[in-house]
Write an enzyme that holds these catalytic residues in place. Structure first.
Site, PDB file in Angstrom:
ATOM      1  CG  HIS A  89     -30.790  29.997  34.408  1.00 60.32           C
ATOM      2  ND1 HIS A  89     -30.955  28.782  34.594  1.00 60.32           N
ATOM      3  CD2 HIS A  89     -30.621  30.700  35.620  1.00 60.32           C
ATOM      4  CE1 HIS A  89     -31.028  28.594  35.970  1.00 60.32           C
ATOM      5  NE2 HIS A  89     -30.542  29.533  36.572  1.00 60.32           N
ATOM      6  CG  ASP A  99     -31.156  23.973  31.512  1.00 63.28           C
ATOM      7  OD1 ASP A  99     -31.341  22.965  32.773  1.00 63.28           O
ATOM      8  OD2 ASP A  99     -30.058  24.604  31.691  1.00 63.28           O
ATOM      9  CG  HIS A 155     -23.591  26.270  33.330  1.00 61.27           C
ATOM     10  ND1 HIS A 155     -24.403  25.415  34.190  1.00 61.27           N
ATOM     11  CD2 HIS A 155     -23.305  27.171  34.086  1.00 61.27           C
ATOM     12  CE1 HIS A 155     -24.299  25.953  35.353  1.00 61.27           C
ATOM     13  NE2 HIS A 155     -23.918  27.001  35.277  1.00 61.27           N
ATOM     14  CG  ASP A 163     -32.476  25.147  34.797  1.00 65.40           C
ATOM     15  OD1 ASP A 163     -32.949  25.716  33.771  1.00 65.40           O
ATOM     16  OD2 ASP A 163     -31.082  25.690  34.722  1.00 65.40           O
ATOM     17  CD  GLU A 207     -26.758  22.726  33.064  1.00 65.56           C
ATOM     18  OE1 GLU A 207     -26.245  22.054  34.347  1.00 65.56           O
ATOM     19  OE2 GLU A 207     -26.003  23.487  32.460  1.00 65.56           O
ATOM     20  CG  ASP A 238     -28.132  29.513  29.794  1.00 66.03           C
ATOM     21  OD1 ASP A 238     -28.051  29.734  30.723  1.00 66.03           O
ATOM     22  OD2 ASP A 238     -28.361  28.254  29.310  1.00 66.03           O
ATOM     23  CG  ASP A 275     -31.981  27.448  30.372  1.00 67.47           C
ATOM     24  OD1 ASP A 275     -32.207  27.612  31.573  1.00 67.47           O
ATOM     25  OD2 ASP A 275     -30.938  27.490  29.767  1.00 67.47           O
ATOM     26  CG  HIS A 298     -27.828  24.728  28.364  1.00 63.09           C
ATOM     27  ND1 HIS A 298     -28.991  25.201  28.606  1.00 63.09           N
ATOM     28  CD2 HIS A 298     -28.085  24.151  26.772  1.00 63.09           C
ATOM     29  CE1 HIS A 298     -30.011  25.198  27.492  1.00 63.09           C
ATOM     30  NE2 HIS A 298     -29.260  24.697  26.674  1.00 63.09           N
TER      31      HIS A 298
END
Length: 323
Positions: free
Chosen positions: A136, A237, A151, A239, A282, A138, A134, A107
């Site tokens: 997260h 992403d 990332h 995840d 990712e 980030d 996402d 990412h």
């Protein structure tokens, strides 16, 4: 004088750009993501909707040296090189009137992709809306994370908090304004990150919000005020998804959106008709099960381009057909 809205970028075709690197990640394997998506049939899936699809192949950049962080950043020279390649490749496809899809890769590459998109929007006089899917936020910085993995820092860099070589990539610092991004599905945020996100004023639809209010309302708010003069960029992403459905990622976080919730997100984006660029990042085939996560990602991308479970007529209210 207001400029007339540009034609839908899908009409100009879709360009697939592979970026085979895990240079910003803490786990090796995301470099194989582009090929896994190709094996899962991404080009054929999009072409089924009558869209011209051009596979631009893979960008070629520096190898991952797998070294420790230096001054708080891991592999910074290589991350800068990869992001410059991404910026230039996406910008060229946008300028040609095409819809670029970046096949990551990790990412950190969104620094280059979104810098290119923001530059394009400034030049065309278009509004920008980024939907950041996402687990997260980030928004880490060198002082917040001991790993130095970039990332975990792309949003911070896009808001001007990062190395000069990255924050200046799009020709404007910061690249983004708070009103231009919505984060969806967030459920793993460090305390320092949380403070920075609150200070900047980013609108976040985390899993607590989605659990309480529902994905439909979250997406309605995330897409509010998107119109014909809006460039809608999706940074996906994988995840973002619950790892029970998408195990092929390096940073799994339990409690993510279900398969159907994720499909609803993509269908509602497709309903706007304004998707103009996309990151898919990712994906780590080394951690996947029989390419399951890549196939799910392609399934979601199909929904972005028009595949839908909707049985009622467009605009018809739920329950209006009941006799």
């Amino acid at each position: 004088m207001n400029q007339p809205p540009a034609a839908n970028p899908v009409a100009g075709g879709v360009s697939l750009i592979g970026v085979p690197t895990d240079i910003g990640a803490g786990t090796l394997g995301a470099r194989m993501g582009p090929e896994a998506l190709r094996v899962a049939g991404i080009a054929q899936a999009i072409a089924r909707f009558g869209v011209d699809v051009k596979d631009c192949g893979n960008l070629t950049g520096p190898a991952n040296p797998w070294q420790a962080a230096v001054n708080g950043f891991r592999h910074l020279p290589e991350v800068v090189q990869w992001n410059r390649l991404v910026h230039d490749a996406l910008y060229a496809e946008l300028k040609a009137g095409r819809l670029p899809i970046m096949l990551g890769g990790d990412h950190c590459l969104a620094i280059g992709s979104i810098s290119a998109v923001a530059r394009h929007c400034r030049e065309r006089g278009k509004k920008l809306r980024v939907l950041w899917f996402d687990a997260h936020a980030d928004f880490n910085t060198a002082t917040l994370t001991p790993s130095g993995n970039l990332h975990g820092m792309p949003v911070a860099c896009l808001f001007g908090q990062g190395p000069r070589e990255l924050i200046e990539m799009g020709g404007q610092v910061p690249v983004l304004k708070p009103r231009e991004i919505r984060q969806i599905g967030i459920r793993s945020v460090d305390a320092g990150e949380k403070r920075l996100v609150h200070d900047i004023g980013i609108e976040v639809f985390d899993m607590r919000y989605i659990d309480e209010m529902g994905m439909r309302l979250a997406m309605e708010l995330a897409l509010a005020l998107v119109d014909a003069n809006t460039h809608l960029h999706v940074s996906l992403d994988v995840d973002f998804l619950d790892p029970a459905d998408a195990p092929g990622v390096g940073t799994t976080v339990r409690g993510g959106p279900s398969y159907r919730e994720a499909q609803l997100c993509m269908e509602m984006i497709a309903d706007t008709g304004h998707l103009a660029s996309l990151d898919v990042v990712e994906l780590n085939p080394a951690l996947d099960l029989r390419n399951q996560t890549a196939e799910l990602a392609v399934d979601l991308i199909e929904s972005l381009f028009g595949k839908s479970t909707l049985m009622r007529k467009a605009g018809e209210k739920i329950g209006s057909g009941i006799r």
